[in-house]
Scaffold this active site. Structure first.
Site, PDB file in Angstrom:
ATOM      1  N   ARG A 137     -10.304 -11.623   2.135  1.00 20.50           N
ATOM      2  CA  ARG A 137     -11.129 -12.708   1.587  1.00 20.50           C
ATOM      3  C   ARG A 137     -10.410 -14.054   1.677  1.00 20.50           C
ATOM      4  O   ARG A 137     -11.043 -15.101   1.743  1.00 20.50           O
ATOM      5  CB  ARG A 137     -11.547 -12.361   0.152  1.00 20.50           C
ATOM      6  CG  ARG A 137     -10.415 -12.196  -0.812  1.00 20.50           C
ATOM      7  CD  ARG A 137     -10.804 -11.418  -2.061  1.00 20.50           C
ATOM      8  NE  ARG A 137     -10.863  -9.977  -1.842  1.00 20.50           N
ATOM      9  CZ  ARG A 137     -11.199  -9.090  -2.781  1.00 20.50           C
ATOM     10  NH1 ARG A 137     -11.509  -9.482  -4.008  1.00 20.50           N
ATOM     11  NH2 ARG A 137     -11.222  -7.811  -2.497  1.00 20.50           N
ATOM     12  N   LYS A 154       0.837  -1.200   0.000  1.00 21.32           N
ATOM     13  CA  LYS A 154       0.000   0.000   0.000  1.00 21.32           C
ATOM     14  C   LYS A 154       0.872   1.251   0.000  1.00 21.32           C
ATOM     15  O   LYS A 154       2.002   1.210   0.467  1.00 21.32           O
ATOM     16  CB  LYS A 154      -0.871   0.021   1.275  1.00 21.32           C
ATOM     17  CG  LYS A 154      -1.988  -0.987   1.298  1.00 21.32           C
ATOM     18  CD  LYS A 154      -2.783  -0.876   2.589  1.00 21.32           C
ATOM     19  CE  LYS A 154      -3.910  -1.888   2.632  1.00 21.32           C
ATOM     20  NZ  LYS A 154      -4.960  -1.679   1.616  1.00 21.32           N
TER      21      LYS A 154
HETATM   22  N1  BES Z   1      -8.162  -3.781   4.494  1.00 25.92           N
HETATM   23  C1  BES Z   1      -8.286  -3.402   3.138  1.00 25.92           C
HETATM   24  C2  BES Z   1      -9.584  -2.653   2.846  1.00 25.92           C
HETATM   25  C3  BES Z   1      -9.636  -1.210   3.274  1.00 25.92           C
HETATM   26  C4  BES Z   1      -8.903  -0.253   2.608  1.00 25.92           C
HETATM   27  C5  BES Z   1     -10.450  -0.842   4.294  1.00 25.92           C
HETATM   28  C6  BES Z   1      -9.005   1.070   2.997  1.00 25.92           C
HETATM   29  C7  BES Z   1     -10.563   0.480   4.665  1.00 25.92           C
HETATM   30  C8  BES Z   1      -9.831   1.437   4.021  1.00 25.92           C
HETATM   31  C9  BES Z   1      -8.268  -4.635   2.256  1.00 25.92           C
HETATM   32  O1  BES Z   1      -7.479  -5.679   2.686  1.00 25.92           O
HETATM   33  C10 BES Z   1      -7.735  -4.209   0.933  1.00 25.92           C
HETATM   34  O2  BES Z   1      -6.602  -3.831   0.879  1.00 25.92           O
HETATM   35  N2  BES Z   1      -8.561  -4.284  -0.102  1.00 25.92           N
HETATM   36  C11 BES Z   1      -8.174  -3.876  -1.398  1.00 25.92           C
HETATM   37  C12 BES Z   1      -8.737  -4.864  -2.383  1.00 25.92           C
HETATM   38  C13 BES Z   1      -8.215  -4.679  -3.784  1.00 25.92           C
HETATM   39  C14 BES Z   1      -6.751  -5.051  -3.847  1.00 25.92           C
HETATM   40  C15 BES Z   1      -9.009  -5.543  -4.704  1.00 25.92           C
HETATM   41  C16 BES Z   1      -8.733  -2.479  -1.647  1.00 25.92           C
HETATM   42  O3  BES Z   1      -9.855  -2.208  -1.209  1.00 25.92           O
HETATM   43  O4  BES Z   1      -8.026  -1.670  -2.223  1.00 25.92           O
HETATM   44 MN    MN Z   2      -5.467  -5.501   2.029  1.00 20.54          MN
END
Ligand code: BES
Ligand code: MN
Ligand code: ZN
Length: 494
Positions: free
Chosen positions: A336, A262
């Protein structure tokens, strides 16, 4: 914080000894001849106070009122949201002073949702996180008395609200703890500490999880030095013949994204990626308090998502506990992966329903913001019950679609399923992925990415959706539904 429920009219409230008296005043409140009533009548007549939601009138050392601080708080038509904003505003107004004992008096006929809103809003306004701030003063308000016209009529709503506060504050505490103070091991210990009376707890480690064949969960954990934990909680409040509700909480104690790392900005907020797990711990804390006649199982897969020489790579294919193979195209779609194995594990309980709770997608934050959690379920009855529970608890959710076409993007040449589709409809494609693993029972998924915590100046966990879940379970305990038949989707692993 202690809570007490009392039968009090305005005359009684005026005579009650406390540090602050908050009078919640809806439009058309019935007034008597006591000092509080006449003060209120004067203020209304003079136009100094309006009973609109959020409007306040404060006074100090008022003649005829025992409490030194008095706040009149308008509550509009007396709906739960209005009572909530009235009590939030009034409690925020008095909490900076030397106020330990607060009386909130509802100048309206007893309504369950208004009683609940009073207790929850007063607790919410006075909550202070202190665990990693040893010199912090902590919460000022120590005792809340709720005064209503008929305490007997409010008794059960009040008890549920007090239990909800215990649960919400447990969830806030674990959500707020820094990621080095809330590792999978710590969460396992927190779960063990809940195991008393009707609650049992078992915590599995890496060897046991490997034996279960949870290849998707293990793939996420393999890049971290912190050992994974799989937590199994049970609350047995009803006869064994009654099928349990299973709650599954995402317990990523820190989400860097892994190799699909990230950006640095606000990455600290990914300590909140275990708020689904925290909500399960919170519900069990509340069940211990409320003791409803339901059976509940809590499952928490917990690990960190880290980049490392041993971390899972984009393109790796892993075998889930269900036997389905998964191509991990983005290591940041890790929630997931840990949830799918927990959903397969849930089959052994022959559940009446399985509800997973997860800070799953940024896309859900874009879709619904911080007001409503995303709710997904192919089961209309379950979806309706969750929606109603959210409305009653003022912990709102909104049903999202699950059309088959949304799963198209999860197809791959190299495994049964990919862990991501395109950017479009990201909250829904994540739910479609989970749906593949939840075919054996009625299932719902709550995406709490937007609702589990607040950012910016008010940064902190909200404790949601403990209120919704507790209301759902309490409603089940009244309805006591028969167990639905279960068919297994578990395939033999190779
Ligand atoms: N924990 C995150 C989701 C999230 C991101 C919650 C920002 C709250 C704020 C999750 O694990 C994630 O990183 N999801 C990705 C999925 C994507 C790679 C398909 C996302 O939402 O960017
Ligand atoms: Mn994630
Ligand atoms: Zn995550």
């Amino acid at each position: 914080m202690d809570f007490e429920l009392k039968t009090l009219d305005l005359a009684g409230a005026a005579a009650e000894k406390c540090d602050a008296l908050i009078v919640v005043v809806p439009e058309g409140a019935k007034l008597g001849k006591d000092p509080l009533s006449s003060l209120l009548a004067h203020a209304l007549k003079a136009g100094d106070f309006e009973p609109k939601a959020g409007k306040l009138l404060q006074s100090y050392r008022t003649a005829g009122i025992a409490a030194p601080r008095l706040v009149l708080a308008g509550a509009g038509e007396g709906a739960a949201t209005e009572v909530r904003s009235a009590v939030l505003a009034a409690a925020n107004a008095v909490k900076a002073g030397p106020v330990k004992r607060v009386l909130v008096c509802l100048a309206a006929p007893v309504r369950d949702d208004a009683v609940r809103a009073c207790v929850l809003a007063a607790a919410d306004a006075s909550y202070v996180y202190t665990t990693t701030k040893p010199k912090a003063e902590g919460r000022r308000i120590q005792r809340l008395v709720v005064g209503v016209s008929d305490a007997a009529a409010a008794r059960s709503a009040f008890a549920e609200a007090v239990a909800a506060v215990r649960g919400i504050e447990t969830a806030k505490e674990w959500g707020n703890r820094p990621p080095n103070h809330a590792t999978p091991t710590h969460l396992g210990q927190a779960a063990k500490a809940l195991a008393k009376g009707a609650i049992k707890c078992q915590v599995l480690g890496p060897a046991e999880v490997a034996r279960l064949g949870m290849g998707a969960f293990m793939a996420v954990a393999q890049g971290s030095h912190e050992a994974l934990r799989f937590i199994v909680l049970r609350y047995d409040g009803a006869p064994k013949t009654q099928a349990p509700t299973v709650l599954v909480g995402k317990g990523i104690t820190f989400d860097t994204g892994g190799i699909s790392i990230k950006p640095a900005g606000e990455m600290d907020e990914m300590k909140f990626d275990m708020c689904g797990a925290a909500s399960v711990l919170g519900v069990f804390r509340a069940l211990a308090e409320l003791k409803p006649s339901v059976n509940v199982v809590g499952l928490i897969p917990s690990c960190e998502n880290m980049p490392d020489g041993r971390a899972v790579k984009p393109g790796d294919v892993v075998t889930s506990m269900s036997g389905q193979t998964i191509e991990i195209l983005n290591t940041d779609a890790e929630g997931r992966l840990i949830l799918c194995d927990a959903l397969t594990y849930a089959e052994r309980f022959k559940p009446a329903a399985v509800i997973d709770i997860a800070t799953l997608t940024g896309a859900c934050v874009i879709a619904l913001g911080g007001v409503r959690s995303g709710m997904f379920s192919p089961d209309d009855a379950l979806a309706g019950a969750l929606q109603a529970a959210g409305d009653q608890a003022q912990d709102l959710c909104w049903r999202m679609p699950l059309d088959a076409e949304y799963a198209e993007g999860l197809k791959t040449h190299f495994a049964d399923v990919a862990n991501v589709a395109g950017r479009a409809g990201g909250a829904i494609t994540a739910a479609k992925f989970l749906q593949r693993f939840s075919q054996a029972y009625p299932w719902a998924h709550l995406d709490i990415a937007g609702t589990a915590w607040k950012s910016g100046g008010a940064k902190g966990a909200t404790g949601r959706p403990v209120g919704l879940l507790l209301r759902y379970l309490a409603a089940q305990s009244v309805a006591a539904p028969a167990a639905k038949p279960v068919r297994s989707t578990r395939r033999k692993s190779a």
